[in-house]
Design an enzyme around this catalytic site. Structure first.
Site, mmCIF file in Angstrom:
data_model
loop_
_atom_site.group_PDB
_atom_site.id
_atom_site.type_symbol
_atom_site.label_atom_id
_atom_site.label_comp_id
_atom_site.label_asym_id
_atom_site.label_seq_id
_atom_site.Cartn_x
_atom_site.Cartn_y
_atom_site.Cartn_z
ATOM 1 N N CYS A 32 26.972 41.311 29.584
ATOM 2 C CA CYS A 32 28.075 41.560 28.663
ATOM 3 C C CYS A 32 29.234 42.204 29.406
ATOM 4 O O CYS A 32 29.073 43.233 30.023
ATOM 5 C CB CYS A 32 27.629 42.505 27.566
ATOM 6 S SG CYS A 32 26.197 41.922 26.686
ATOM 7 N N ASN B 125 31.473 33.017 42.068
ATOM 8 C CA ASN B 125 31.750 34.448 42.217
ATOM 9 C C ASN B 125 30.608 35.323 41.729
ATOM 10 O O ASN B 125 30.521 36.488 42.097
ATOM 11 C CB ASN B 125 33.033 34.807 41.467
ATOM 12 C CG ASN B 125 33.079 34.223 40.079
ATOM 13 O OD1 ASN B 125 33.082 33.002 39.915
ATOM 14 N ND2 ASN B 125 33.096 35.078 39.076
ATOM 15 N N GLY C 163 44.658 34.521 42.428
ATOM 16 C CA GLY C 163 43.789 33.371 42.216
ATOM 17 C C GLY C 163 43.983 32.738 40.845
ATOM 18 O O GLY C 163 43.966 31.508 40.703
ATOM 19 N N THR C 164 44.175 33.564 39.841
ATOM 20 C CA THR C 164 44.318 33.035 38.476
ATOM 21 C C THR C 164 45.542 32.142 38.371
ATOM 22 O O THR C 164 45.479 31.031 37.826
ATOM 23 C CB THR C 164 44.428 34.210 37.469
ATOM 24 O OG1 THR C 164 43.255 35.021 37.602
ATOM 25 C CG2 THR C 164 44.556 33.712 36.048
ATOM 26 N N SER D 157 43.120 33.999 46.995
ATOM 27 C CA SER D 157 43.602 35.275 46.466
ATOM 28 C C SER D 157 43.499 36.348 47.546
ATOM 29 O O SER D 157 42.432 36.519 48.144
ATOM 30 C CB SER D 157 42.742 35.650 45.254
ATOM 31 O OG SER D 157 43.080 36.931 44.798
ATOM 32 N N THR E 206 61.554 36.017 42.752
ATOM 33 C CA THR E 206 61.769 36.597 44.085
ATOM 34 C C THR E 206 60.419 36.885 44.733
ATOM 35 O O THR E 206 59.543 37.479 44.108
ATOM 36 C CB THR E 206 62.587 37.898 43.961
ATOM 37 O OG1 THR E 206 63.832 37.568 43.350
ATOM 38 C CG2 THR E 206 62.835 38.539 45.319
ATOM 39 N N GLN F 207 36.565 32.881 46.464
ATOM 40 C CA GLN F 207 35.469 33.685 47.034
ATOM 41 C C GLN F 207 35.121 33.287 48.465
ATOM 42 O O GLN F 207 34.303 33.950 49.101
ATOM 43 C CB GLN F 207 34.217 33.584 46.154
ATOM 44 C CG GLN F 207 34.350 34.275 44.808
ATOM 45 C CD GLN F 207 34.415 35.799 44.922
ATOM 46 O OE1 GLN F 207 34.038 36.393 45.929
ATOM 47 N NE2 GLN F 207 34.923 36.449 43.877
HETATM 48 C C1 LIG Z 1 36.201 32.298 41.813
HETATM 49 C C2 LIG Z 1 37.380 33.085 41.338
HETATM 50 N N1 LIG Z 1 38.468 32.426 40.913
HETATM 51 C C3 LIG Z 1 39.566 33.087 40.487
HETATM 52 C C4 LIG Z 1 39.616 34.453 40.463
HETATM 53 C C5 LIG Z 1 40.843 35.155 39.988
HETATM 54 O O1 LIG Z 1 41.535 35.725 41.082
HETATM 55 P P1 LIG Z 1 42.633 36.878 40.858
HETATM 56 O O2 LIG Z 1 41.905 38.118 40.534
HETATM 57 O O3 LIG Z 1 43.341 36.964 42.187
HETATM 58 O O4 LIG Z 1 43.540 36.406 39.775
HETATM 59 C C6 LIG Z 1 38.479 35.185 40.880
HETATM 60 C C7 LIG Z 1 38.471 36.666 40.794
HETATM 61 O O5 LIG Z 1 37.450 37.276 40.582
HETATM 62 C C8 LIG Z 1 37.352 34.475 41.341
HETATM 63 O O6 LIG Z 1 36.256 35.115 41.754
#
Ligand SMILES: Cc1ncc(COP(=O)(O)O)c(C=O)c1O
Length: 395
Positions: A324, A151, A71-72, A198, A236, A179
């Site tokens: 935190c 999330n 996802g990132t 993701s 790859t 999510q």
């Molecule tokens: C809303 C949201 N975006 C992005 C991510 C990042 O995904 P990943 O862990 O696959 O990089 C998350 C992960 O918690 C998420 O909840």
């Protein structure tokens, strides 16, 4: 001790059917999809089949799916890739104040190199209004990015209305659906331009994700190299992980409606049970517009971390989804954006369900949560007669 896992928004257990398919491609289907020989062709076929399955889950065409590492990366590629290809190092981006850091940080990076970003506020339920998006649109707006569901607190945003608005205004719309993919219905034909997902959030493997990119949208690659994934994302292909994500998408699509209804039933059992049995407990997020698998509470006078640790000792895994983190002493930006005070944000707890949770597990959680909250309140210096003074709260 039989442990109970209620932290499925952090990650999910990989489905055995996914693992079986992945093992096949680790043991036997190890070819490089770019190779011309039969090993390569087999691997390539598997990647294309996974692409079809992932596309099918969101109503996209297979050639609109770019596989990434999660996802990132999908969020980074969408935001930086689009802005750099189309914004010519300047322009205006609209997002929200409650996005995941995978969207917020690329936005901050883009600010540093000359873009202007509007971070829209939310209401007390974590909802972004379509009207506020409309008001924020300017002549130089190059991109709108609003997450599908949060999330932490689980609030689901009105992305159909926002996509429609964005289309009318001629501004591309990206949504972080990490999510929601596999959890609630999604159809990109409503005008979404880009959508991040993701694998590990819907019972697939970690380290694989995808970005839906509508045909005709140009992205500046963030990974220069051998030209895989239409040149947008070189390296790859991680064939076993991609195959696993494809299988997870197929299963999610097949079991979708029944599973979503089942999770809503357990979620509501947890929400009603906590609010009824634990004094001074409150629900964070929206009552109805929320993820089927998310329950998020705040408890007066105690800290979420304490609850997490006590429940963990009893074999129940939940999360603060707030307060935190280990690396920062800041309270959750999401909870603060909904108007909570820092000490209230620190008293928060997230329970998130997945395919393998049962009603029996929810009952065990409910039996334990009231006890744990009572124990922590007995130890807490704060109570109804001695609440934390406004402004007196520390992280
Ligand atoms: C809303 C949201 N975006 C992005 C991510 C990042 O995904 P990943 O862990 O696959 O990089 C998350 C992960 O918690 C998420 O909840």
């Amino acid at each position: 001790m039989n442990r109970i896992y209620l932290d499925n928004s952090a990650t999910t257990r990989t489905d055995d059917r996914v693992i079986d398919d992945m093992i096949l491609f680790m043991r036997e289907g190890y070819g490089n999809p770019s190779s011309l020989h039969s090993f390569g062709r087999e691997a390539n076929r598997a990647v294309q089949e996974a692409r079809q399955r992932v596309a099918g889950l969101i109503g996209a065409q297979p050639d609109e799916i770019i596989f990434t590492s999660g996802g990132t990366e999908s969020d980074n590629l969408a935001l930086k890739g689009y802005a750099l290809a189309n914004g010519r190092k300047g322009g205006h981006i609209i997002t929200s104040s409650i996005e995941h850091h995978a969207v917020l940080e690329p936005c901050r990076y883009l600010e540093k190199i000359g873009f202007e970003v509007t971070f829209l506020p939310v209401d007390e339920f974590g909802m972004i209004s379509t009207a506020s998006v409309e008001e924020a649109i300017r002549k130089d707006t190059v991109l709108i990015s609003i997450m599908h569901a949060n999330n932490e607190i689980g609030t689901v945003q009105p992305i159909d209305a926002i996509a429609k608005l964005a289309n009318e205004k001629g501004v591309p719309f990206h949504t972080d659906a990490v999510q929601t993919v596999g959890r609630i219905p999604l159809d990109v034909s409503n005008g979404i331009s880009m959508l991040s997902m993701s694998g590990h959030k819907f019972h697939g493997p970690k380290g694989v994700g995808a970005l839906f990119v509508r045909k005709g949208i140009r992205l500046e690659t963030q990974m220069h190299g051998g030209g895989q994934e239409k040149g947008v994302r070189s390296s790859t292909e991680n064939v076993p992980a991609i195959v696993g994500m494809g299988k997870a998408a197929e299963i999610a699509g097949e079991e979708f409606d029944a599973e979503s209804r089942r999770q809503v039933r357990i979620r509501d059992m947890i929400i009603d049970g906590v609010l009824e049995s634990v004094p001074r407990s409150f629900l964070n997020g929206h009552r109805s517009e929320r993820l089927p698998n998310n329950a998020h509470f705040r408890f007066d006078f105690i800290e979420g971390e304490g609850i997490v640790l006590h429940l963990d000792m009893r074999g129940i895994a939940v999360s603060t989804g707030s307060a935190c983190s280990t690396s920062s002493l800041e309270p959750s930006h999401v909870l603060l954006a909904t108007g909570l005070m820092p000490h209230q944000a620190h008293g928060s707890l997230r329970i998130s369900l997945g395919r393998f949770n049962t009603e029996e597990e929810a009952r065990i959680f409910l039996d334990n949560i009231s006890e744990v909250v009572s124990i922590l309140r007995e130890m807490s210096p704060y109570n109804e007669n001695n609440p934390i003074a406004p402004g007196g709260d520390q992280c």
